[in-house]
Design an enzyme around this catalytic site. Structure first.
Site, PDB file in Angstrom:
ATOM      1  N   CYS A  23       2.940  -1.605 -41.264  1.00 31.70           N
ATOM      2  CA  CYS A  23       3.711  -1.947 -42.469  1.00 31.70           C
ATOM      3  C   CYS A  23       2.967  -2.976 -43.323  1.00 31.70           C
ATOM      4  O   CYS A  23       2.732  -4.104 -42.880  1.00 31.70           O
ATOM      5  CB  CYS A  23       5.072  -2.475 -42.004  1.00 31.70           C
ATOM      6  SG  CYS A  23       5.966  -3.438 -43.204  1.00 31.70           S
ATOM      7  N   CYS A  26       4.924  -6.189 -44.175  1.00 33.11           N
ATOM      8  CA  CYS A  26       5.041  -7.028 -42.973  1.00 33.11           C
ATOM      9  C   CYS A  26       3.824  -7.946 -42.853  1.00 33.11           C
ATOM     10  O   CYS A  26       3.947  -9.106 -42.453  1.00 33.11           O
ATOM     11  CB  CYS A  26       5.145  -6.171 -41.716  1.00 33.11           C
ATOM     12  SG  CYS A  26       6.588  -5.097 -41.682  1.00 33.11           S
TER      13      CYS A  26
END
Length: 97
Positions: A23, A26
């Site tokens: 991600c 993230c």
């Protein structure tokens, strides 16, 4: 799962970051959370939970997108947000929840 319960039942606020290695947002949130920890020190615990390795926990808290942050105080969820927030926004949430 029981270790997670121990962690979130602390007196200090516990910010849980549900993330995934694949991600992009993230990865952006990681250094921001480090800045939050550097500024607040022992006033907050920050733990990262990899949703791919901890699917039962992610399912329990209905984490459908990453990053998702949850804030716990004395074992109770007091705040939840998906996506990346700036350091000052996260600190305000921790101090005011």
């Amino acid at each position: 799962m029981s270790k997670f319960s121990e962690i979130i039942n602390q007196e200090q606020p516990v910010l849980v970051d549900f993330f995934a290695d694949w991600c992009g947002p993230c990865k952006m949130l990681g250094p921001i959370l480090k800045q939050v920890k550097d500024q607040l020190g022992d006033d907050v615990a920050i733990i990262k939970i990899d949703v791919d390795k901890n699917q039962p926990l992610a399912a329990k808290y209905q984490v459908r997108g990453v990053p998702t942050m949850l804030l716990f105080k004395n074992g109770k969820q007091v705040w939840r947000q998906s996506g990346v927030l700036q350091k000052d926004d996260i600190i305000n949430v921790i101090k005011n929840s």
